[in-house]
Design a protein around this motif. Structure first.
Motif, PDB file in Angstrom:
ATOM      1  N   TRP A  42       0.857  -1.199   0.000  1.00  0.00           N
ATOM      2  CA  TRP A  42       0.000   0.000   0.000  1.00  0.00           C
ATOM      3  C   TRP A  42       0.881   1.233   0.000  1.00  0.00           C
ATOM      4  O   TRP A  42       1.825   1.321   0.783  1.00  0.00           O
ATOM      5  CB  TRP A  42      -0.916   0.004   1.216  1.00  0.00           C
ATOM      6  CG  TRP A  42      -1.993  -1.042   1.167  1.00  0.00           C
ATOM      7  CD1 TRP A  42      -2.053  -2.188   1.895  1.00  0.00           C
ATOM      8  CD2 TRP A  42      -3.164  -1.021   0.335  1.00  0.00           C
ATOM      9  NE1 TRP A  42      -3.188  -2.898   1.571  1.00  0.00           N
ATOM     10  CE2 TRP A  42      -3.885  -2.205   0.618  1.00  0.00           C
ATOM     11  CE3 TRP A  42      -3.673  -0.130  -0.622  1.00  0.00           C
ATOM     12  CZ2 TRP A  42      -5.088  -2.519  -0.013  1.00  0.00           C
ATOM     13  CZ3 TRP A  42      -4.869  -0.441  -1.252  1.00  0.00           C
ATOM     14  CH2 TRP A  42      -5.562  -1.620  -0.951  1.00  0.00           C
ATOM     15  N   HIS A  43       0.578   2.186  -0.846  1.00  0.00           N
ATOM     16  CA  HIS A  43       1.414   3.382  -0.945  1.00  0.00           C
ATOM     17  C   HIS A  43       0.612   4.565  -1.481  1.00  0.00           C
ATOM     18  O   HIS A  43      -0.501   4.404  -1.968  1.00  0.00           O
ATOM     19  CB  HIS A  43       2.618   3.108  -1.860  1.00  0.00           C
ATOM     20  CG  HIS A  43       2.226   2.777  -3.266  1.00  0.00           C
ATOM     21  ND1 HIS A  43       1.787   1.522  -3.641  1.00  0.00           N
ATOM     22  CD2 HIS A  43       2.174   3.534  -4.381  1.00  0.00           C
ATOM     23  CE1 HIS A  43       1.492   1.515  -4.925  1.00  0.00           C
ATOM     24  NE2 HIS A  43       1.713   2.736  -5.410  1.00  0.00           N
ATOM     25  N   ASN A  44       1.209   5.717  -1.405  1.00  0.00           N
ATOM     26  CA  ASN A  44       0.675   6.968  -1.941  1.00  0.00           C
ATOM     27  C   ASN A  44      -0.666   7.369  -1.321  1.00  0.00           C
ATOM     28  O   ASN A  44      -1.644   7.626  -2.031  1.00  0.00           O
ATOM     29  CB  ASN A  44       0.557   6.859  -3.478  1.00  0.00           C
ATOM     30  CG  ASN A  44       0.378   8.226  -4.129  1.00  0.00           C
ATOM     31  OD1 ASN A  44       0.584   9.257  -3.480  1.00  0.00           O
ATOM     32  ND2 ASN A  44      -0.028   8.247  -5.389  1.00  0.00           N
ATOM     33  N   PRO A  45      -0.732   7.450   0.033  1.00  0.00           N
ATOM     34  CA  PRO A  45      -1.986   7.905   0.647  1.00  0.00           C
ATOM     35  C   PRO A  45      -2.180   9.397   0.379  1.00  0.00           C
ATOM     36  O   PRO A  45      -1.253  10.185   0.558  1.00  0.00           O
ATOM     37  CB  PRO A  45      -1.754   7.646   2.145  1.00  0.00           C
ATOM     38  CG  PRO A  45      -0.281   7.689   2.328  1.00  0.00           C
ATOM     39  CD  PRO A  45       0.329   7.194   1.040  1.00  0.00           C
ATOM     40  N   ARG A  46      -3.400   9.762  -0.047  1.00  0.00           N
ATOM     41  CA  ARG A  46      -3.611  11.164  -0.422  1.00  0.00           C
ATOM     42  C   ARG A  46      -5.079  11.530  -0.364  1.00  0.00           C
ATOM     43  O   ARG A  46      -5.953  10.663  -0.510  1.00  0.00           O
ATOM     44  CB  ARG A  46      -3.059  11.412  -1.834  1.00  0.00           C
ATOM     45  CG  ARG A  46      -3.748  10.580  -2.888  1.00  0.00           C
ATOM     46  CD  ARG A  46      -2.879  10.405  -4.130  1.00  0.00           C
ATOM     47  NE  ARG A  46      -3.576   9.715  -5.214  1.00  0.00           N
ATOM     48  CZ  ARG A  46      -3.667   8.384  -5.330  1.00  0.00           C
ATOM     49  NH1 ARG A  46      -3.129   7.579  -4.420  1.00  0.00           N
ATOM     50  NH2 ARG A  46      -4.325   7.855  -6.333  1.00  0.00           N
TER      51      ARG A  46
END
Ligand code: COI
Length: 359
Positions: A42-46
């Motif tokens: 999981w990556h790039n929370p925005r």
């Protein structure tokens, strides 16, 4: 979790007047997004402006339904304070649903953080009229493009929110439900305990038939014998016969409702005899005939919904003179009081937005 990047909309919308709110028709200015790729995680929370997705027509969720969601609410009390109801429990349930659908684990702490951050950014969308709230819909969809049947290698987790009023057109007035001896929603060993898109798809045909016969919802019976109560699809079911409160057990075919758990906890706090056990539709019909039945549903969207009429095998049974029962009303008042911060909250279910403890 990485820092949540926030991009605010350049064109904020005007939230509708609280008096006009229905369920699930309007959405706020922003959404939370995060991606998953096999190998990266999981990556790039925005948080970004609310906007449509562009999906390749071969995106696997569109074909095989690898999708999960949850539903929870934020409430604005008379004191102006925004409270999230059982956020931690909803985050854990989303992660449990992920397991059923072979979706990679979602850290409940990350889910909580994403929801807090989005509600904070869109807090002017939390309505204040009694009976209204901000509905929160965390969702995961499988996004790999392929037509073979296997778990996707990429996903999007997103959260959308919108102000809502009552789920049923009846509001807090009693609804009518049809116990189906023809159609089934789920069977043990299937996905009935997951909050997944397919369970709702499975309910549509039976619900349309029930609507044609004048019912608000279907009361699903067990998928094998069509004999025992399961749930209503939009809510869990509970009833009182004599001095016993009964609800179907978490048998793998029904959703582990968080409002169900809240109601059971309160009922036990109040010293009532509460049983989580199989209950046969024939016993419910007998109690309806004898006039000893009180029945209600529990759900995030439905809150506590009295049931005023039950249909089964071509007969219609009026329950409690089509009036909201005393216990149903007490449960509704207590849960709603906790949600809006006007009643004592001994279990710490309604946490102010700024308070990062518990769930
Ligand atoms: C909820 O109660 O949050 C649900 O997801 C049920 C749905 C029918 C609105």
């Amino acid at each position: 979790m990485n820092q949540i990047a926030i991009t605010r909309t350049a064109v904020p919308k005007q939230p509708p007047a609280d008096e006009t709110l229905a369920f699930g028709k309007v959405f706020s200015d922003h959404m939370f997004l995060m991606n998953y790729e096999a190998g990266t995680g999981w990556h790039n929370p925005r948080i970004e402006p609310y906007a449509p997705f562009v999906l390749d027509p071969a995106t696997c969720v569109l074909h095989y339904g690898q999708a999960i969601f949850d539903g929870m609410k934020a409430f604005r009390g008379n004191d102006g304070q925004i409270r999230l109801f059982r956020l931690g429990d909803h985050a854990r349930r989303l992660n449990k649903s992920a397991g059923y659908l072979c979706i990679p684990e979602l850290d409940p702490a990350m889910v909580e953080a994403s929801i807090r951050a989005l509600v904070e950014v869109d807090q002017r969308w939390v309505p204040s009229l009694p009976g209204t709230s901000l509905y929160i819909r965390p969702t995961v969809i499988a996004t790999e493009t392929f037509l073979g049947v296997h778990p996707s290698h990429s996903y999007v987790y997103y959260v959308i929110v919108g102000p809502v009023g009552a789920y049923y057109k009846e509001g807090m007035n009693p609804v009518s439900i049809l116990a189906s001896d023809t159609y089934v929603r789920a069977v043990q060993g299937g996905l009935g305990a997951a909050k997944t898109a397919g369970n709702y798809a499975a309910s549509l045909f039976g619900a349309e038939e029930a609507a044609k016969a004048g019912y608000t919802q279907v009361l699903w019976l067990d998928g094998v014998e069509h004999k025992y109560l399961d749930e209503v699809g939009t809510m869990n079911i509970m009833l009182k016969i004599g001095d016993e409160v009964i609800t179907p057990p978490l048998n793998g075919a029904i959703l582990a409702g968080i409002t169900r758990d809240s109601a059971l906890t309160l009922l036990r706090d109040w010293g009532l005899r509460v049983s989580e056990r199989p209950i046969a539709i024939d016993d419910v019909v007998a109690a309806a005939r004898a006039g000893t039945l009180e029945m209600w549903g529990t759900g995030t969207a439905a809150v506590i919904s009295p049931v005023g009429e039950l249909g089964y095998k071509g007969e219609r049974y009026i329950i409690n003179g089509r009036q909201t029962g005393a216990l149903t009303q007490k449960l509704y008042d207590t849960i709603v009081g906790i949600q809006y911060g006007t009643a004592p909250d001994p279990h710490g279910w309604a946490r102010p937005l700024g308070n990062r403890l518990g769930g």
